[in-house]
Motif scaffolding. Structure first.
Motif, PDB file in Angstrom:
ATOM      1  N   ARG A  60       0.805  -1.227   0.000  1.00 42.68           N
ATOM      2  CA  ARG A  60       0.000   0.000   0.000  1.00 42.68           C
ATOM      3  C   ARG A  60       0.835   1.272   0.000  1.00 42.68           C
ATOM      4  NH1 ARG A  60      -3.292  -3.451   2.739  1.00 42.68           N
ATOM      5  NH2 ARG A  60      -2.437  -2.954   4.779  1.00 42.68           N
ATOM      6  N   ARG A  61       2.028   1.231  -0.556  1.00 36.30           N
ATOM      7  CA  ARG A  61       2.868   2.442  -0.542  1.00 36.30           C
ATOM      8  C   ARG A  61       2.507   3.415  -1.684  1.00 36.30           C
ATOM      9  NH1 ARG A  61       8.327   1.783   2.881  1.00 36.30           N
ATOM     10  NH2 ARG A  61       7.130   1.352   4.744  1.00 36.30           N
ATOM     11  N   TYR A  62       1.256   3.606  -1.871  1.00 40.32           N
ATOM     12  CA  TYR A  62       0.708   4.631  -2.760  1.00 40.32           C
ATOM     13  C   TYR A  62      -0.123   5.592  -1.923  1.00 40.32           C
ATOM     14  CZ  TYR A  62       1.864   2.660  -7.325  1.00 40.32           C
ATOM     15  OH  TYR A  62       2.525   2.255  -8.449  1.00 40.32           O
ATOM     16  N   PRO A  63      -0.329   6.831  -2.351  1.00 41.38           N
ATOM     17  CA  PRO A  63       0.273   7.497  -3.507  1.00 41.38           C
ATOM     18  C   PRO A  63       1.756   7.767  -3.266  1.00 41.38           C
ATOM     19  CG  PRO A  63      -0.975   9.068  -2.186  1.00 41.38           C
ATOM     20  CD  PRO A  63      -1.207   7.725  -1.570  1.00 41.38           C
ATOM     21  N   VAL A  64       2.489   7.961  -4.371  1.00 41.30           N
ATOM     22  CA  VAL A  64       3.936   8.130  -4.261  1.00 41.30           C
ATOM     23  C   VAL A  64       4.408   9.181  -5.262  1.00 41.30           C
ATOM     24  CG1 VAL A  64       4.337   6.180  -5.832  1.00 41.30           C
ATOM     25  CG2 VAL A  64       6.165   6.911  -4.304  1.00 41.30           C
ATOM     26  N   VAL A  65       5.488   9.850  -4.904  1.00 44.80           N
ATOM     27  CA  VAL A  65       6.108  10.836  -5.799  1.00 44.80           C
ATOM     28  C   VAL A  65       7.448  10.268  -6.280  1.00 44.80           C
ATOM     29  CG1 VAL A  65       7.038  13.178  -5.996  1.00 44.80           C
ATOM     30  CG2 VAL A  65       4.993  12.760  -4.596  1.00 44.80           C
ATOM     31  N   PHE A  66       7.585  10.066  -7.600  1.00 48.15           N
ATOM     32  CA  PHE A  66       8.847   9.604  -8.182  1.00 48.15           C
ATOM     33  C   PHE A  66       9.689  10.813  -8.606  1.00 48.15           C
ATOM     34  CE2 PHE A  66       6.166   5.728  -9.291  1.00 48.15           C
ATOM     35  CZ  PHE A  66       6.703   4.967  -8.288  1.00 48.15           C
ATOM     36  N   GLY A  67      10.585  10.595  -9.554  1.00 45.50           N
ATOM     37  CA  GLY A  67      11.480  11.676 -10.010  1.00 45.50           C
ATOM     38  C   GLY A  67      12.838  11.518  -9.356  1.00 45.50           C
ATOM     39  N   HIS A  68      13.862  11.191 -10.163  1.00 49.35           N
ATOM     40  CA  HIS A  68      15.186  10.953  -9.572  1.00 49.35           C
ATOM     41  C   HIS A  68      16.315  11.540 -10.411  1.00 49.35           C
ATOM     42  CE1 HIS A  68      14.571   7.634 -12.356  1.00 49.35           C
ATOM     43  NE2 HIS A  68      15.862   7.395 -12.331  1.00 49.35           N
TER      44      HIS A  68
END
Ligand code: NAD
Ligand code: ZN
Ligand code: ZN
Length: 370
Positions: A60-68
């Protein structure tokens, strides 16, 4: 007091990203608050939506912010931060613990804590840096989650660069450029006697091509079905390009490399292409498979006959603190024209940038924050 930031949120089930206001923590003692100027989109940001979360049991590790692939300016630092100061122009890369056996031996890309520091969605103590409506928003992606106007990063993944460096061009050095160039320079150790075949002329593959040209590699073959990518590959240093839709790739590569290439790089994450990248090698040749999320496949050991090797790398075996300044220096001398891959998008146009990355219209979309 939390800081209100705009972030592109990824949702479960591959639903479209939404850009929303979320709360970012004030920097803790070991954290660095960065105002984003630019952030590249790497294919891993897209693939992650299928594979996230990576740690079993954390479904359940949503919602998530990506971008690296973030670059920007430091706004504030925690009490224990000494190497980075407010006002510094910085590029962010992957995190490493700097203490485990691999880190201590100079191989932070194989840090024992790599997954928990870069792809768990939270700090090592389980807390998230982001919240919305009193609920956690997962992030800490590569210790940054840079699809946002501000990010919290760490001394181990922040590289201070000169104030004359353009963050728009420098942002992709944090992952895609470092990985492609590092695979050529650190993993394969190519020189003027080598022959290289690159499968996939995307952000990573073309960085490898530019690095190989900078090293004077005489034969650089690029395989990609997209005509525009093959054309750009030629401009950046490919001596031959191959369309896998119309040619027998392995035969064609053997023909162009005197019977087989010394090295190949696979960036498509397609199982059959990994096999092509192996089969086109000469005796003692090495194939480096970079694709993330390649489906499982089997192959016979005869494919590794005559000393051929198949291996992987994380981030081109590069320590960002040493390698990114080296690559930026090469760029400043005209040796790595990364700007030729880039198209910029305002952060407000996030959906279009993702669309163009997915459709292949743009090789390296870079979000610009105003
Ligand atoms: N190992 C690492 O540390 C690391 C780091 C960064 C990215 N990656 C991974 O590397 C891969 C490449 O990333 P990218 O940003 O360059 O992606 P990209 O989508 O820009 O590039 C992939 C390229 O493969 C081409 N392609 C598709 N089918 C092909 C075929 N049959 N033969 C040859 N080429 C084909 C596409 O046209 C495209 O140009 C992704 O899987 C990404 O997740 C790995
Ligand atoms: Zn470590
Ligand atoms: Zn990446």
């Amino acid at each position: 007091m939390a800081i209100i930031v705009k972030a592109a949120i990824a949702h479960p089930g591959g639903r479209p990203f939404t850009v929303e206001d979320v709360e970012l923590d004030e920097p803790r003692a070991d954290e660095i608050l960065v105002r984003l100027v630019a952030c590249g989109i790497c294919h891993t940001d897209l693939t992650m939506r299928q594979f996230w979360p990576h740690i079993p049991g954390n479904e359940r590790r949503y919602p998530v912010v990506f971008g690296h692939e973030g670059a920007g300016v430091v706004e504030r630092v925690g009490d224990r931060v000494t190497r980075v100061r407010p006002g510094d122009t910085i590029v962010m890369s992957y995190r490493s613990c700097r203490a485990c056996r691999e880190c201590a031996a100079g191989h932070p890309y194989y840090c024992a804590q790599f997954m928990s520091l870069n792809a768990s969605g939270a700090r090592p103590d389980g807390s998230t840096t982001l919240h919305a409506d009193g609920r956690p928003v997962y992030g800490c992606f590569f210790g940054q989650s840079s699809f946002a106007t501000h990010a919290l990063a760490y001394e181990d993944n922040v590289v201070v660069v000169g104030g004359d460096v353009d963050p728009i061009v420098a942002a992709p050095f944090g992952c895609g450029v470092q990985t492609g160039a590092g695979t050529v320079m650190n993993v394969l150790g190519l020189d003027e006697h080598s022959s290289l075949v690159v499968f996939g002329g995307g952000g990573v593959g073309l960085a490898a091509v530019m690095a190989a040209r900078a090293l004077g590699v005489p034969t650089i073959v690029v395989v990609d079905p997209v005509p525009g990518r093959r054309q750009l590959a030629g401009e950046l240093g490919a001596t031959v390009t191959i369309d896998p839709k119309t040619e027998d790739v392995v035969d064609a590569v053997r023909g162009h490399t005197g019977g087989g290439a010394t090295s190949s790089i696979e960036t498509t994450a397609i199982a059959d292409v990994v096999l092509q990248a192996l089969d086109c090698l000469a005796a003692r040749g090495t194939c480096v498979a970079l694709g993330v999320g390649t489906p499982s496949f089997t192959f016979g050991m005869e494919r590794l006959a005559r000393g051929r090797a198949l291996r992987t790398t994380i981030e081109g075996d590069a320590d960002p603190h040493e390698f990114i300044p080296k690559l930026l220096d090469l760029h400043a001398r005209g040796g790595l024209p990364v700007e030729k891959l880039i198209r910029t998008y305002s952060f407000a146009d996030f959906g279009r940038a993702i669309h163009d990355a997915e459709s292949g219209t743009t090789i390296k979309p870079v979000l610009v924050f105003d």
